[in-house]
Design a protein around this motif. Structure first.
Motif, short mmCIF file in Angstrom:
data_model
loop_
_atom_site.label_atom_id
_atom_site.label_comp_id
_atom_site.label_asym_id
_atom_site.label_seq_id
_atom_site.Cartn_x
_atom_site.Cartn_y
_atom_site.Cartn_z
N HIS A 185 -23.35 50.45 47.64
CA HIS A 185 -22.72 50.26 46.32
C HIS A 185 -21.95 51.52 46.02
O HIS A 185 -20.99 51.20 45.05
CB HIS A 185 -24.08 50.19 45.59
CG HIS A 185 -24.08 50.79 43.89
ND1 HIS A 185 -23.16 50.07 43.12
CD2 HIS A 185 -24.28 51.61 43.39
CE1 HIS A 185 -23.05 50.33 42.27
NE2 HIS A 185 -23.79 51.55 42.00
N VAL A 186 -22.10 52.64 46.47
CA VAL A 186 -21.20 53.86 46.21
C VAL A 186 -20.19 53.89 47.02
O VAL A 186 -19.18 54.97 47.12
CB VAL A 186 -22.27 55.23 46.06
CG1 VAL A 186 -23.33 55.08 45.04
CG2 VAL A 186 -22.81 55.43 47.53
N GLY A 187 -20.04 53.02 47.97
CA GLY A 187 -18.97 52.77 48.94
C GLY A 187 -18.93 53.39 50.24
O GLY A 187 -18.11 53.63 51.19
N ASP A 188 -20.20 53.90 50.57
CA ASP A 188 -20.52 54.34 52.20
C ASP A 188 -20.84 53.56 52.82
O ASP A 188 -21.97 53.08 53.32
CB ASP A 188 -21.61 55.52 51.84
CG ASP A 188 -21.82 56.38 53.29
OD1 ASP A 188 -21.06 56.02 54.44
OD2 ASP A 188 -22.62 57.27 53.38
N PHE A 189 -19.92 52.55 53.32
CA PHE A 189 -20.22 51.44 53.91
C PHE A 189 -20.63 51.70 55.39
O PHE A 189 -21.55 51.30 56.22
CB PHE A 189 -19.01 50.50 54.09
CG PHE A 189 -18.71 49.94 52.83
CD1 PHE A 189 -19.69 49.12 52.22
CD2 PHE A 189 -17.38 50.29 52.15
CE1 PHE A 189 -19.34 48.64 50.84
CE2 PHE A 189 -17.27 49.83 50.89
CZ PHE A 189 -18.10 48.89 50.11
N THR A 259 -20.52 42.34 46.76
CA THR A 259 -21.07 42.01 45.82
C THR A 259 -22.38 41.76 45.54
O THR A 259 -23.16 41.28 44.63
CB THR A 259 -20.54 40.51 45.40
OG1 THR A 259 -20.71 39.67 46.37
CG2 THR A 259 -19.17 40.65 45.18
N HIS A 260 -23.19 42.25 46.85
CA HIS A 260 -24.44 41.77 46.89
C HIS A 260 -25.32 42.87 45.92
O HIS A 260 -26.25 42.23 45.33
CB HIS A 260 -25.07 42.61 48.32
CG HIS A 260 -26.21 41.74 48.77
ND1 HIS A 260 -26.38 40.51 49.19
CD2 HIS A 260 -27.37 42.21 48.98
CE1 HIS A 260 -27.51 40.17 49.48
NE2 HIS A 260 -28.13 41.26 49.51
N VAL A 261 -24.86 43.96 45.60
CA VAL A 261 -25.45 44.83 44.48
C VAL A 261 -24.14 45.63 44.00
O VAL A 261 -23.59 46.17 44.45
CB VAL A 261 -26.37 45.85 45.25
CG1 VAL A 261 -26.66 47.03 44.00
CG2 VAL A 261 -27.60 45.57 45.77
N SER A 262 -23.96 45.04 42.42
CA SER A 262 -22.80 45.42 41.87
C SER A 262 -23.10 46.88 41.11
O SER A 262 -22.37 47.48 40.69
CB SER A 262 -22.18 44.54 40.98
OG SER A 262 -21.90 43.51 41.74
N GLY A 267 -29.46 46.41 41.74
CA GLY A 267 -30.40 47.08 42.58
C GLY A 267 -31.99 46.77 42.30
O GLY A 267 -32.63 46.38 43.38
N ILE A 268 -32.30 47.10 41.17
CA ILE A 268 -33.55 46.70 40.87
C ILE A 268 -33.92 45.22 40.65
O ILE A 268 -34.98 44.94 41.11
CB ILE A 268 -33.68 47.12 39.23
CG1 ILE A 268 -33.75 48.77 39.36
CG2 ILE A 268 -35.32 46.96 38.79
CD1 ILE A 268 -33.55 49.62 37.83
N ALA A 297 -33.13 37.99 35.26
CA ALA A 297 -33.04 38.64 33.81
C ALA A 297 -32.10 39.64 34.01
O ALA A 297 -31.05 40.07 33.41
CB ALA A 297 -34.21 39.03 33.46
N MET A 298 -32.23 40.30 35.40
CA MET A 298 -31.38 41.49 35.57
C MET A 298 -29.99 41.22 36.13
O MET A 298 -29.03 41.83 36.18
CB MET A 298 -32.05 42.72 36.19
CG MET A 298 -33.37 43.00 35.60
SD MET A 298 -34.24 44.33 36.66
CE MET A 298 -35.20 43.35 37.34
N GLN A 299 -29.96 40.18 37.10
CA GLN A 299 -28.82 39.78 37.60
C GLN A 299 -28.78 38.10 37.49
O GLN A 299 -29.01 37.52 38.55
CB GLN A 299 -28.68 40.26 39.15
CG GLN A 299 -27.56 39.72 39.91
CD GLN A 299 -27.57 40.46 41.21
OE1 GLN A 299 -28.30 41.04 41.77
NE2 GLN A 299 -26.71 40.02 42.23
N PRO A 300 -28.04 37.70 36.45
CA PRO A 300 -28.08 36.35 36.24
C PRO A 300 -27.51 35.32 37.23
O PRO A 300 -27.63 34.21 37.33
CB PRO A 300 -27.45 36.04 34.70
CG PRO A 300 -27.66 37.37 34.01
CD PRO A 300 -27.54 38.52 35.34
#
Length: 578
Positions: A185-189, A259-262, A267-268, A297-300
């Motif tokens: 998510h923060v770019g550290d692939f 896009t898995h966790v934007s 993440g939650i 609810a958190m990720q429609p």
């Protein structure tokens, strides 16, 4: 709970969720015992509606109860959980807020509150709330708090917390997976891939969602070839829609976005989805549904959460809600076909088979090369007894399969059934034998083919062999034991037929055909009084009219006379015996 995320949210109606009545806090248990006499009717009706998962009917009843007793914690908690099941998240959050205002709470209330604060981006107060006593459970509290730290920009503290959770017994895989997502998510692939590949902290099991993350991460690292290799290693050539889409794009040289966790809320959401998946089959569906719904609810656009919620709703018998959930999967999503197939089945189960057929026909028109769509259409038409149309759908579906394997036995069997019902026996028999070639010991096919031969009074010795093999595989099947007794009867082995036929009646006590068969067997061994009793029983269970006429004739004239009138050779035999 810190924050006022519930303020200003309209309460609307109040609903109770099935299966969650027993989840209430001790306060709720006390409240249940204090229901006044005047509220007992609506309360008990609401409880019954809850048991039946009839959320909408329970809504009005719990609304009535809460209007008269607005501080009843049992009603509040059940209503809150029901709102989650209905995907009415704002109403659920409002009830959670009311509960916190009273100075009480529950696990469900905290689950809802976490989702509400994550949706609102209130990560700092969420982290402070969770940095203390357990709210939901050690795994969820810890992972949610770590993601809240990510959302608040405290990355070092977040990764330290992921590591701390990973050191606890049984939580390592969950924690490392989420740490890898946070790094990506923060770019550290590279750091994320080191965890998922096992290079950093040892191997962790690959899940479907984990592989989705891996593929996107590798593509971001310009490793499309390795991403394709990973897909092949896990799934071979049998790809679902998501990975087929990934593979096509990777082969075309596209760099897949991560896009898995934007964001931290997603993440939650992934935490909630992870828990819901882990609970599938291990906890009550009504409870597991809470986690998948709150993930929505958190990720429609969390398609897997939508599909998981729909599955739970179908198992709970809420086919209307499942239909609506499937309908939320966008047409542009690779999983759209899967969702439409699910929606069609939910429509059929809700008593709208024609609507299900319409969905499937439209899907077949837009996806003419997908065999599973045509086969599903055939299955639906078969259940509606539209046999000719079902054969056409099966024909198309089977023609589209490039490599037939053992897994296709049921489609050949199903087409054989509709061909047999359409009077096309030779073609039906060929399909049954193909199904047996693909799955030689399948009892359903063995029994159906064997019984069909018995009904045609042909190749009875082969029929006996087929049915005996079916009975060996499923010795407690009433249908198969009825077939076994019936083929022995047709072979003239009347005494041997008694045992399996009596057992079949024990297993299928109200089946008119089985009772009728036992009557014939009893008559043939000289137990005529018992035979008449079984025929009377068969009549009481509403057989088809043609069968009913024949049973009445046996009661009036006896089995020998009925057979004689149906079969000239039998008539001669009866005359000679006389």
């Amino acid at each position: 709970m810190t924050g006022r995320w519930w303020r200003g949210i309209a309460l609307g109606g109040v609903v109770c969720t099935a299966g969650l009545v027993g989840m209430a806090t001790p306060h709720a248990a006390q409240a249940q015992s204090e229901v006044s006499f005047g509220l007992a009717g609506p309360y008990l009706s609401a409880r019954q509606a809850s048991v039946e998962n009839d959320y909408k009917r329970a809504a009005a009843l719990y609304s009535q109860a809460l209007l008269a007793d607005p501080t009843n914690l049992a009603h509040m908690e059940n209503a809150m959980a029901a709102y989650v099941a209905l995907a009415e998240f704002d109403a659920a959050a409002a009830l959670a807020g009311r509960m916190f205002d009273t100075g009480t709470s529950s696990q469900v209330a905290h689950m809802v509150a976490v989702a509400a604060q994550a949706r609102a981006g209130e990560f700092a107060p969420l982290e402070r709330t969770l940095n203390g006593a357990a709210r939901i459970g050690p795994l969820v509290d810890g992972l949610v708090r770590a993601w809240a730290l990510v959302g608040d920009g405290q990355m070092a503290a977040a990764f330290d917390l992921f590591d701390e959770i990973a050191d606890r017994d049984g939580l390592r895989a969950f924690a490392l997976y989420h740490k890898a997502l946070a790094l990506a998510h923060v770019g550290d692939f590279e750091g994320s891939w080191a965890i998922l590949s096992g290079e950093a902290d040892g191997e962790i099991a690959t899940t479907r969602r984990g592989l989705m993350a891996e593929v996107q991460i590798l593509s971001q690292m310009d490793q499309n070839g390795l991403a394709l290799t990973r897909i092949s290693q896990v799934y071979g050539a049998d790809l679902d829609a998501t990975f087929a889409d990934f593979a096509l794009r990777l082969q075309g040289g596209e760099t897949l976005p991560f896009t898995h966790v934007s964001d931290a809320a997603h993440g939650i959401a992934e935490v909630y989805y992870t828990v819901s998946s882990a609970l599938d089959g291990e906890a009550a569906d009504s409870y597991s549904l809470l986690y998948s719904r709150l993930a929505e609810a958190m990720q429609p656009d969390h398609i897997d959460a939508l599909l998981l919620s729909a599955k739970y709703l179908e198992r709970l018998g809420r086919h209307d809600l499942a239909t609506a959930t499937y309908d939320r999967v966008p047409r542009s999503a690779p999983e759209f076909v899967t969702a439409e197939l699910g929606r069609a089945e939910a429509l059929r189960m809700s008593g709208a088979p024609d609507a299900a057929v319409e969905v499937l026909q439209q899907l077949a028109e837009s996806n003419p090369d997908l065999s599973r769509v045509h086969i599903k259409l055939g299955d639906t038409l078969r259940r509606m007894q539209r046999y000719d149309s079902a054969v056409e759908a099966y024909d198309t579906g089977l023609e589209l399969i490039t490599q037939i394997d053992a897994g296709h036995w049921f489609t050949y069997f199903a087409r054989g059934v509709v061909l047999e019902r359409s009077g096309r026996w030779d073609e039906a028999e060929a399909d049954f034998r193909t199904a047996l070639h693909l799955n030689p010991d399948q009892p359903q096919v063995l029994n159906y083919l064997g019984y069909s031969l018995v009904e045609q009074n042909t190749r009875l010795e082969e029929a006996l062999d087929l049915i005996e093999r079916a009975a060996f595989a499923k010795p407690d099947s009433g249908h198969i034991l009825d077939s076994l007794g019936w083929v022995l009867y047709r072979l003239g082995r009347y005494e041997e037929a008694v045992g399996p036929m009596e057992t079949a009646v024990e297993l299928m006590a109200t089946d008119p055909t089985v009772n009728d068969h036992l009557g014939d067997v009893y008559w043939s061994v000289g137990r005529e009084t018992e035979a008449r009793f079984q025929w009377q029983r068969a009549l009481s269970f509403s057989p088809d009219e043609e069968d009913a006429v024949r049973i009445r004739a046996k009661l009036e004239f006896g089995l020998d006379i009925v057979i004689a009138n149906e079969d000239p050779e039998a008539a001669i035999a009866v005359a000679n015996d006389g």
